[in-house]
Write a protein that holds these residues in place. Sequence first.
Motif, short mmCIF file in Angstrom:
data_model
loop_
_atom_site.label_atom_id
_atom_site.label_comp_id
_atom_site.label_asym_id
_atom_site.label_seq_id
_atom_site.Cartn_x
_atom_site.Cartn_y
_atom_site.Cartn_z
N THR A 2 28.52 127.71 -19.44
CA THR A 2 28.13 129.11 -19.57
C THR A 2 29.25 129.87 -20.29
O THR A 2 30.38 129.40 -20.39
CB THR A 2 27.89 129.75 -18.20
OG1 THR A 2 29.14 129.80 -17.49
CG2 THR A 2 26.85 128.98 -17.39
N ASP A 3 28.93 131.08 -20.76
CA ASP A 3 29.95 131.91 -21.39
C ASP A 3 31.08 132.19 -20.42
O ASP A 3 32.26 132.15 -20.80
CB ASP A 3 29.34 133.23 -21.86
CG ASP A 3 28.47 133.08 -23.09
OD1 ASP A 3 28.54 132.01 -23.74
OD2 ASP A 3 27.73 134.02 -23.40
N GLU A 4 30.74 132.44 -19.17
CA GLU A 4 31.77 132.72 -18.16
C GLU A 4 32.68 131.52 -17.96
O GLU A 4 33.90 131.66 -17.88
CB GLU A 4 31.11 133.12 -16.83
CG GLU A 4 32.11 133.46 -15.74
CD GLU A 4 31.42 133.85 -14.44
OE1 GLU A 4 31.57 133.09 -13.46
OE2 GLU A 4 30.73 134.89 -14.44
N GLU A 5 32.11 130.33 -17.87
CA GLU A 5 32.92 129.12 -17.71
C GLU A 5 33.81 128.88 -18.92
O GLU A 5 34.97 128.50 -18.78
CB GLU A 5 32.02 127.90 -17.49
CG GLU A 5 31.29 127.91 -16.17
CD GLU A 5 30.19 126.87 -16.11
OE1 GLU A 5 29.90 126.41 -14.97
OE2 GLU A 5 29.61 126.51 -17.15
N ALA A 6 33.27 129.10 -20.12
CA ALA A 6 34.06 128.92 -21.34
C ALA A 6 35.21 129.91 -21.40
O ALA A 6 36.34 129.53 -21.77
CB ALA A 6 33.17 129.07 -22.56
N GLU A 7 34.97 131.14 -21.05
CA GLU A 7 36.04 132.15 -21.04
C GLU A 7 37.11 131.83 -20.01
O GLU A 7 38.29 131.99 -20.27
CB GLU A 7 35.44 133.53 -20.81
CG GLU A 7 34.63 134.02 -22.00
CD GLU A 7 33.79 135.25 -21.71
OE1 GLU A 7 33.88 135.82 -20.60
OE2 GLU A 7 33.04 135.64 -22.62
N ARG A 20 32.95 131.41 -30.26
CA ARG A 20 31.56 131.35 -29.79
C ARG A 20 30.67 131.29 -31.03
O ARG A 20 30.74 132.14 -31.90
CB ARG A 20 31.24 132.59 -28.96
CG ARG A 20 29.83 132.59 -28.44
CD ARG A 20 29.55 133.81 -27.58
NE ARG A 20 30.24 133.64 -26.30
CZ ARG A 20 31.04 134.54 -25.76
NH1 ARG A 20 31.29 135.67 -26.36
NH2 ARG A 20 31.63 134.31 -24.60
N LYS A 22 26.93 131.37 -31.92
CA LYS A 22 25.59 131.68 -31.40
C LYS A 22 24.52 130.81 -32.05
O LYS A 22 24.56 130.55 -33.25
CB LYS A 22 25.26 133.14 -31.67
CG LYS A 22 26.17 134.12 -30.97
CD LYS A 22 25.76 134.29 -29.55
CE LYS A 22 26.61 135.40 -28.92
NZ LYS A 22 26.38 135.53 -27.53
#
Length: 47
Positions: A2-7, A20, A22
């Motif tokens: 997820t975006d949160e995990e990647a961040e 990122r 898209k």
Amino acid sequence: MTDEEAERAAAAIPDCTFVRMKGVGHGIHRGDPVNFRRVMFDFLDTV
């Protein structure tokens, strides 16, 4: 990932550059070849 995990992963890695892209999946070189090439050459310029 997820975006949160990647961040969170990027924040935990010193000198990390998080990009990122898209609309592409695992085959990023086929999904967005122009942007992939730009990102790769930008990275290679740093080493």
